[in-house]
Design a protein around this motif. Structure first.
Motif, PDB file in Angstrom:
ATOM      1  N   ILE A  28       0.961  -1.294  -0.126  1.00  0.00           N
ATOM      2  CA  ILE A  28      -0.160   0.092   0.016  1.00  0.00           C
ATOM      3  C   ILE A  28       0.818   1.359  -0.035  1.00  0.00           C
ATOM      4  N   TYR A  31       0.567   4.184  -2.581  1.00  0.00           N
ATOM      5  CA  TYR A  31      -0.413   5.175  -2.685  1.00  0.00           C
ATOM      6  C   TYR A  31      -0.262   6.294  -1.619  1.00  0.00           C
ATOM      7  N   TRP A  34      -0.230   9.659  -3.024  1.00  0.00           N
ATOM      8  CA  TRP A  34      -1.420  10.209  -3.532  1.00  0.00           C
ATOM      9  C   TRP A  34      -2.068  10.425  -2.464  1.00  0.00           C
ATOM     10  N   LEU A  35      -2.259   9.771  -1.359  1.00  0.00           N
ATOM     11  CA  LEU A  35      -3.088   9.972  -0.321  1.00  0.00           C
ATOM     12  C   LEU A  35      -2.759  11.266   0.763  1.00  0.00           C
ATOM     13  N   ASN A  64      -7.296   6.064  -8.409  1.00  0.00           N
ATOM     14  CA  ASN A  64      -6.348   5.664  -7.234  1.00  0.00           C
ATOM     15  C   ASN A  64      -6.878   5.400  -5.949  1.00  0.00           C
ATOM     16  N   PHE A  68      -6.059   1.972  -4.264  1.00  0.00           N
ATOM     17  CA  PHE A  68      -5.614   1.927  -2.943  1.00  0.00           C
ATOM     18  C   PHE A  68      -6.496   0.959  -1.898  1.00  0.00           C
ATOM     19  N   TYR A 140      -3.917   8.509   5.176  1.00  0.00           N
ATOM     20  CA  TYR A 140      -2.514   9.031   4.689  1.00  0.00           C
ATOM     21  C   TYR A 140      -1.792   9.073   6.328  1.00  0.00           C
TER      22      TYR A 140
END
Length: 162
Positions: A28, A31, A34-35, A64, A68, A140
């Motif tokens: 993970i 990602y 992106w988070l 995305n 995720f 995140y």
């Protein structure tokens, strides 16, 4: 957690925790940026409805975000008993979650996985939860903290992906 100790280290020792979580987190971590970039962003999903059809509007998610979620589902990080993490740690709001994440140590990593589980699993039945987790920054922060702990205790000198 269904991750098992390989009997080379003491169960629930730091080495055991790191060896169980590192391969799961690697699925993970792509990602993470992106988070981070989409925290506070309201555009990770939008409602789709058609005036021509008499139907209930449903959310359409950013690709995305869906990737995720799918990556999380392929890990052994998700625990359907995440509600016990919330009651044991008195987590009632995203603010509580963020404070817990900030202060978490390596011994709290199962509880961090419980926070991740809440968002991923409850998002499967309530569409807005995934978007909420991105928007409020909890997804995140929890992935970042788990990565930070595993890298620190795994004695990795590498920099985080975000």
């Amino acid at each position: 957690m269904s991750m098992e100790n390989d009997n080379n280290v003491n169960e629930n020792s730091v080495e055991d925790i790191v060896s169980r979580y590192r391969p799961q987190l690697e699925k993970i971590l792509p990602y993470l940026r992106w988070l981070k970039d989409n925290a506070s962003n309201v555009d990770v999903s939008h409602s789709y409805s058609s005036n021509d059809l008499k139907s209930i509007p449903f959310p359409v998610y950013d690709a995305n975000l869906l990737a995720f979620v799918k990556a999380c589902q392929t890990t052994e990080l998700l625990d359907r008993n995440y509600v016990y993490v919330y009651s044991r740690n008195h987590l009632n709001s995203p603010k509580d979650e963020l404070m817990f994440i900030q202060d978490a140590q390596i011994t709290d990593i199962d509880d961090l996985a419980g926070i991740l589980s809440k968002y991923i699993l409850s998002g499967m039945t309530k569409g807005s939860v995934w978007s909420e987790g991105v928007r409020n920054g909890v997804l995140y922060k929890v992935v970042e903290k788990m990565d930070e702990l595993v890298r620190f205790w795994g004695h990795e000198d590498s920099k985080p992906l975000a």
